[in-house]
Scaffold this motif. Structure first.
Motif, short mmCIF file in Angstrom:
data_model
loop_
_atom_site.label_atom_id
_atom_site.label_comp_id
_atom_site.label_asym_id
_atom_site.label_seq_id
_atom_site.Cartn_x
_atom_site.Cartn_y
_atom_site.Cartn_z
N LEU A 203 1.13 -1.17 -0.01
CA LEU A 203 0.09 -0.19 -0.08
C LEU A 203 0.59 1.01 0.31
O LEU A 203 2.09 1.32 0.68
N VAL A 204 0.41 1.66 -0.34
CA VAL A 204 1.14 3.66 -0.69
C VAL A 204 0.00 4.58 -0.65
O VAL A 204 -0.87 5.14 -0.54
N TYR A 205 1.08 5.17 0.49
CA TYR A 205 -0.13 6.42 1.35
C TYR A 205 0.40 7.98 1.10
O TYR A 205 1.75 7.94 0.87
N LEU A 206 -0.57 8.64 1.00
CA LEU A 206 0.47 10.09 -0.51
C LEU A 206 -1.32 10.54 0.65
O LEU A 206 -2.13 10.81 0.67
N THR A 207 -0.32 11.86 1.32
CA THR A 207 -1.10 12.88 2.31
C THR A 207 -0.97 14.05 1.67
O THR A 207 0.15 14.54 1.67
N GLY A 208 -1.82 15.11 1.80
CA GLY A 208 -1.67 16.48 1.69
C GLY A 208 -2.10 17.40 2.11
O GLY A 208 -3.31 17.53 2.80
N VAL A 212 3.86 17.74 1.19
CA VAL A 212 2.99 16.38 1.16
C VAL A 212 3.97 15.39 1.42
O VAL A 212 5.28 15.03 1.34
N GLY A 213 3.83 14.28 1.89
CA GLY A 213 4.28 13.33 2.29
C GLY A 213 3.74 12.12 1.85
O GLY A 213 2.92 11.46 1.34
N GLY A 214 4.05 11.13 2.10
CA GLY A 214 4.02 9.24 1.70
C GLY A 214 4.47 8.55 2.13
O GLY A 214 5.34 8.59 3.08
N GLY A 215 4.04 7.66 2.63
CA GLY A 215 4.34 5.67 3.68
C GLY A 215 3.73 4.85 2.63
O GLY A 215 2.68 5.26 1.64
N VAL A 216 4.93 4.31 2.81
CA VAL A 216 4.58 2.97 1.99
C VAL A 216 4.78 1.40 2.99
O VAL A 216 5.34 1.23 3.87
N ILE A 217 3.49 0.89 2.44
CA ILE A 217 3.76 -0.47 3.10
C ILE A 217 4.05 -1.68 2.55
O ILE A 217 3.23 -1.71 1.45
N GLY A 329 -5.61 13.29 3.65
CA GLY A 329 -4.88 14.80 3.62
C GLY A 329 -6.32 15.52 3.22
O GLY A 329 -7.01 15.03 2.54
N TYR A 330 -5.56 16.89 2.45
CA TYR A 330 -6.61 17.42 1.55
C TYR A 330 -6.73 16.48 0.45
O TYR A 330 -7.91 17.39 -0.42
N PHE A 331 -6.22 16.06 -0.31
CA PHE A 331 -6.44 14.91 -1.24
C PHE A 331 -7.92 14.29 -1.27
O PHE A 331 -8.68 13.93 -2.40
N ALA A 332 -8.05 13.80 0.34
CA ALA A 332 -9.10 13.01 0.12
C ALA A 332 -10.29 13.77 0.32
O ALA A 332 -11.42 13.73 -0.34
#
Length: 391
Positions: A203-208, A212-217, A329-332
């Motif tokens: 899974l890749v998570y992107l937060t705005g 901009v940050g990202g977390g990778v599982i 984040g704001y992207f959602a």
């Protein structure tokens, strides 16, 4: 060689993990799921009840024949973890119990960048102390928008005065274990543990937000990098141009898709949308309202953001081949306007552009992930929770 106490602790942890991952189970199902004998499981369940970590409730009726089993489930009474988020324009706190129920949450708008770290930490500590007083916790995890080693900030492009700050030291008066981690990493863990795509192994998570940050599982594990500073995807050099980034360079992805980029494109200085003292969700709701009303400037800004997201997401999809890319984040919050241009840009670059979904955790993802991490010592060794006096 493990001692008898270590073996029992590991078995208690196995039962808890089974209940956390699979939901309420009968003793027979727990025995099957853990590979332990029914007699051992019965003894373990009794101890976990005495520690207030599980409870026994309804009846399992697998069919019309046979005696129904009693369901065992995680219990929330008395054992909680606290997640805290320090972000560029707000502070947030969330309390989660072992059953995964949110017991308390709060967020306050704050222009963190304009204040000294000591003042922000004092406010965050006070919010945490209030939550702990109401729901005693076993630990605290602080989410921070930057790279952290141990509890010390090493990189913080949007909060540069925080570099070198020991964040955990600001919570010393709580007398609780305090961990500090990157906000996007914790958000990815929250999505993996509690989101609609929980336990998807890749899974890749992107937060705005401002950045901009990202977390990778990957393979069910958070990818941290060699020094723990992985996930700074907002600073990938993806864009031409001379827009300056908070990190001091130009061409960073977040200069195109970060919240600051959206607000610059959608509103002039002095517009309430650009007031950092105003609650972020209120500002984003107004952006959505303007878009739904057909405001051409707002719609153009959102289309550009969506396209930029698709370009960067294509790089991450090619690198990690995730089963799903989660936008947070704001992207959602503005996803209804971003998904079409994002999917078009992504589809021009990768074979399967339909793996992007919107987070349902909203701006609680980082604090929920923090509370989840704060509770992990309980799931690793349930004997850290004392037996209840009435047991």
């Amino acid at each position: 060689m493990q001692t008898q106490g270590q073996v029992r602790s590991a078995n208690l942890a196995a039962v808890l993990a089974c209940l956390r991952d699979d939901g309420p189970r009968s003793r027979a199902q727990l025995a099957a799921g853990t590979g332990l004998t029914k007699a051992t499981v019965s003894s373990l369940v009794g101890e976990l009840v005495d520690r207030g970590l599980v409870s026994e409730g309804g009846l399992l009726r697998p069919g019309s024949v046979g005696r129904p089993g009693t369901l065992v489930e995680l219990a929330g009474r008395g054992t909680c973890g606290i997640g805290v988020e320090i972000n560029v324009d707000y502070l947030a706190v969330l309390v989660l119990d072992v059953a995964g129920e949110v017991r308390r949450q709060a967020r306050v708008a704050l222009d963190t960048a304009a204040l000294e770290p000591a003042e922000v930490l004092a406010r965050a500590s006070a919010m945490t102390a209030a939550a702990h007083a109401e729901h005693p916790a076993v630990g605290v995890t602080v989410a921070f928008p930057g790279g952290v080693q141990g509890s010390v900030v090493r990189t913080a492009p949007n909060l540069p005065r925080w570099v070198g700050t020991d964040v955990a030291a600001g919570f010393a008066e709580l007398a609780l274990p305090v961990r500090v981690a990157n906000d996007a990493d914790l958000s990815a863990l929250a999505e993996w543990s509690a989101g609609p795509h929980a336990h998807v192994p890749d899974l890749v998570y992107l937060t705005g937000e401002v950045g901009v940050g990202g977390g990778v599982i990957t393979g069910g594990q958070l990818l941290r990098g060699s020094t723990g500073l992985g996930g700074e995807v907002g600073h990938l050099a993806l864009t031409p141009g001379d827009a300056a980034c908070g990190c001091g360079r130009t061409g960073c992805w977040e200069t195109v898709v970060g919240l600051a980029a959206l607000l610059r494109a959608a509103a002039d200085p002095g517009d309430p949308l650009r007031d950092p003292g105003r609650d972020l969700e209120d500002r984003l709701a107004e952006v959505a309202d303007r878009a739904r009303d057909g405001d051409a400037r707002t719609l153009a800004a959102l289309a550009d953001i969506g396209t930029g997201l698709g370009v960067g997401a294509a790089v991450l999809v090619s690198l990690f081949d995730p089963a799903v890319v989660v936008l947070g984040g704001y992207f959602a919050q503005l996803g209804e306007f971003l998904l079409d241009p994002l999917t078009q840009a992504l589809g021009a670059r990768v074979a399967d552009p339909h793996r992007v979904v919107l987070s349902t955790l909203g701006f609680t993802a980082a604090v929920r992930g923090g509370a989840h991490v704060a509770l992990q010592p309980v799931f690793t060794d349930p004997t850290t929770v004392p037996l209840e006096a009435s047991a």
